[in-house]
Design an enzyme around this catalytic site. Structure first.
Site, mmCIF file in Angstrom:
data_model
loop_
_atom_site.group_PDB
_atom_site.id
_atom_site.type_symbol
_atom_site.label_atom_id
_atom_site.label_comp_id
_atom_site.label_asym_id
_atom_site.label_seq_id
_atom_site.Cartn_x
_atom_site.Cartn_y
_atom_site.Cartn_z
ATOM 1 N N ARG A 21 -44.342 -10.157 -3.836
ATOM 2 C CA ARG A 21 -43.187 -10.212 -4.762
ATOM 3 C C ARG A 21 -41.953 -10.622 -3.972
ATOM 4 O O ARG A 21 -41.440 -11.718 -4.141
ATOM 5 C CB ARG A 21 -43.014 -8.864 -5.481
ATOM 6 N N ASP A 22 -41.480 -9.806 -3.043
ATOM 7 C CA ASP A 22 -40.322 -10.208 -2.227
ATOM 8 C C ASP A 22 -40.707 -11.453 -1.406
ATOM 9 O O ASP A 22 -39.885 -12.361 -1.191
ATOM 10 C CB ASP A 22 -39.911 -9.056 -1.294
ATOM 11 N N HIS A 25 -39.940 -15.015 -2.604
ATOM 12 C CA HIS A 25 -38.661 -15.679 -2.298
ATOM 13 C C HIS A 25 -38.831 -16.593 -1.085
ATOM 14 O O HIS A 25 -38.363 -17.730 -1.072
ATOM 15 C CB HIS A 25 -37.580 -14.650 -1.953
ATOM 16 N N SER A 175 -30.676 -4.538 -0.035
ATOM 17 C CA SER A 175 -31.010 -5.933 -0.353
ATOM 18 C C SER A 175 -30.455 -6.916 0.658
ATOM 19 O O SER A 175 -30.990 -8.009 0.828
ATOM 20 C CB SER A 175 -30.434 -6.304 -1.725
ATOM 21 N N HIS A 204 -35.984 0.757 0.596
ATOM 22 C CA HIS A 204 -36.457 -0.639 0.671
ATOM 23 C C HIS A 204 -35.514 -1.373 1.610
ATOM 24 O O HIS A 204 -34.333 -1.522 1.306
ATOM 25 C CB HIS A 204 -36.427 -1.223 -0.744
ATOM 26 N N HIS A 206 -34.356 -4.607 4.337
ATOM 27 C CA HIS A 206 -34.500 -6.000 4.805
ATOM 28 C C HIS A 206 -34.091 -6.015 6.266
ATOM 29 O O HIS A 206 -33.208 -5.275 6.687
ATOM 30 C CB HIS A 206 -33.680 -6.965 3.937
ATOM 31 N N TYR A 295 -26.877 -10.763 -0.322
ATOM 32 C CA TYR A 295 -28.191 -10.628 -0.975
ATOM 33 C C TYR A 295 -29.205 -11.538 -0.280
ATOM 34 O O TYR A 295 -29.015 -12.755 -0.222
ATOM 35 C CB TYR A 295 -27.969 -11.057 -2.413
HETATM 36 C C1 LIG Z 1 -34.803 -9.367 -6.912
HETATM 37 C C2 LIG Z 1 -34.656 -8.832 -5.505
HETATM 38 O O1 LIG Z 1 -35.396 -9.610 -4.619
HETATM 39 C C3 LIG Z 1 -35.045 -7.365 -5.452
HETATM 40 C C4 LIG Z 1 -35.133 -6.874 -4.047
HETATM 41 O O2 LIG Z 1 -36.220 -6.827 -3.466
HETATM 42 C C5 LIG Z 1 -33.921 -6.509 -3.317
HETATM 43 O O3 LIG Z 1 -32.849 -6.411 -3.937
HETATM 44 O O4 LIG Z 1 -34.025 -6.328 -2.100
HETATM 45 MN MN LIG Z 2 -35.996 -6.928 -1.314
#
Ligand SMILES: C[C@H](O)CC(=O)C(=O)O
Ligand SMILES: [Mn+2]
Length: 352
Positions: A21-22, A25, A175, A204, A206, A295
């Site tokens: 999912r991530d 991107h 994020s 979560h 990054h 983001y």
């Molecule tokens: C839509 C984003 O990719 C959700 C996410 O994984 C994040 O904010 O980090």
């Molecule tokens: Mn993410």
């Protein structure tokens, strides 16, 4: 071996892989069903209990703004869920982008868990979606994105709202990969203070400042029991907390994940890294995301806009951070790049 974190010994946590999912991107949504099945069966075999499968922007993500994946969300979920021996398939749902109808379709295709995601000040956009997920019997998480843009008290308030709608777990979502361990600590601690003891807390991360592992451990120290990551870090920006590295650190600390470390390492090396279109790492632009609080999903959009308008992607990202742009404002990336190009005399009019 002794560590400074004796208190973590024997703690049990639940891992959730985000590659499918991530990681969408980082792959510009171009992961095939066969690749999804290969990755997911590897995760399942390694004992990862949850894995997320959807377009990068979740249910309803297929659009001009967010790009089109190779298959529908239902087709991905169905192909993966039907082959899982123990792992549960989850989806991401951003209210406004994804609908309750799409959530039901995802459930019918085999999804049993959902991250209902809102900006960190907008939990009040999620009550119907959270309630509907619970009605379907799904494991339901409230996912507060760009959490560095709200302070600890604000996150606690937003988390409490999501809990009142029915969320069983509240996530602090870094994020932008901007947070340092103390940023995580105060937010998780604040949630811990206000949430019902039965409500779980998650993190979560990054890896844009290479803090994914340290931040996730800090979250566990403060009481988090659910951690998102992705094998080989396949995710937006410099990727998510690299799951195989995290599992190794957990083993050293005596934190129980129930995951087979060597199987996860092999999956990273033999399957995920060869799938990458670019090496997901802390390169100049990914580091800028973390440094400027942007983001992570904006990375490839900013690179593309930079090439189009002749403005370095790093400059565009710094400007997006200054403007505090949030998810859903992807169209503003081109606009910002064009404005910067005009100001620099690189183009003359909007038709460039
Ligand atoms: C839509 C984003 O990719 C959700 C996410 O994984 C994040 O904010 O980090
Ligand atoms: Mn993410």
């Amino acid at each position: 071996m002794t560590t400074s974190s004796e208190s973590l010994k024997g703690r049990r946590i639940i891992l959730h892989d985000m590659c499918l999912r991530d990681g969408m991107h980082a792959k510009r949504e171009q992961i095939s069903i066969d690749q999804m099945v290969k990755v997911a069966t590897g995760l399942d075999d390694a004992g990862v209990p949850y894995l997320q499968v959807t377009h990068g922007a979740g249910l309803g993500g297929n659009s001009l703004q967010h790009g089109f994946a190779l298959a529908t969300n239902e087709a991905y979920i169905n192909a993966v869920a039907s082959r899982m021996k123990q792992a549960k398939v989850s989806v991401l749902l951003i209210p406004g982008l994804g609908t309750m109808k799409e959530l039901e379709a995802a459930y019918d295709a085999g999804a049993r868990s959902v991250h209902v995601a809102t900006h960190c000040t907008e939990a009040d956009t999620a009550p119907q979606h959270i309630a509907y997920a619970r009605k379907l019997g799904m494991d339901t998480t409230g996912f507060l994105m760009m959490a560095h843009l709200n302070d600890a008290a604000g996150i606690a308030h937003q988390g409490k709202l999501m809990e009142s709608y029915g969320a069983q777990t509240i996530f602090v979502t870094d994020s932008a990969g901007y947070m340092l361990p103390d940023d995580v600590r105060v937010r998780i601690r604040a949630l811990q203070e206000v949430l019902d003891p039965a409500t779980e807390i998650g993190f979560h991360g990054h890896h844009n400042l290479a803090m994914g592992i340290a931040n996730s451990i800090t979250a566990i120290e403060e009481g988090a029991s659910r951690i998102d990551g992705s094998v080989a870090g396949l995710g937006a920006g410099a990727g998510n907390t690299p799951l195989e590295v995290f599992v190794a650190v957990c083993e050293r600390l005596g934190i129980e994940t129930g995951v087979d470390l060597f199987k996860l390492m092999d999956l990273a090396e033999d399957v995920i890294v060869p799938m990458m279109d670019h090496l997901v790492r802390v390169d100049r632009e990914a580091l800028t995301l973390g440094f400027a609080g942007v983001y992570s999903t904006f990375l490839l959009h900013a690179k593309k806009a930079g090439e189009r308008f002749g403005v370095p992607a790093r400059d565009i990202l710094v400007e997006l951070g200054r403007k505090k742009m949030i998810g859903g404002q992807e169209d503003m990336i081109q606009d910002t790049a064009m404005t910067m190009a005009k100001a620099r005399g690189l183009i003359k009019d909007a038709a460039a």
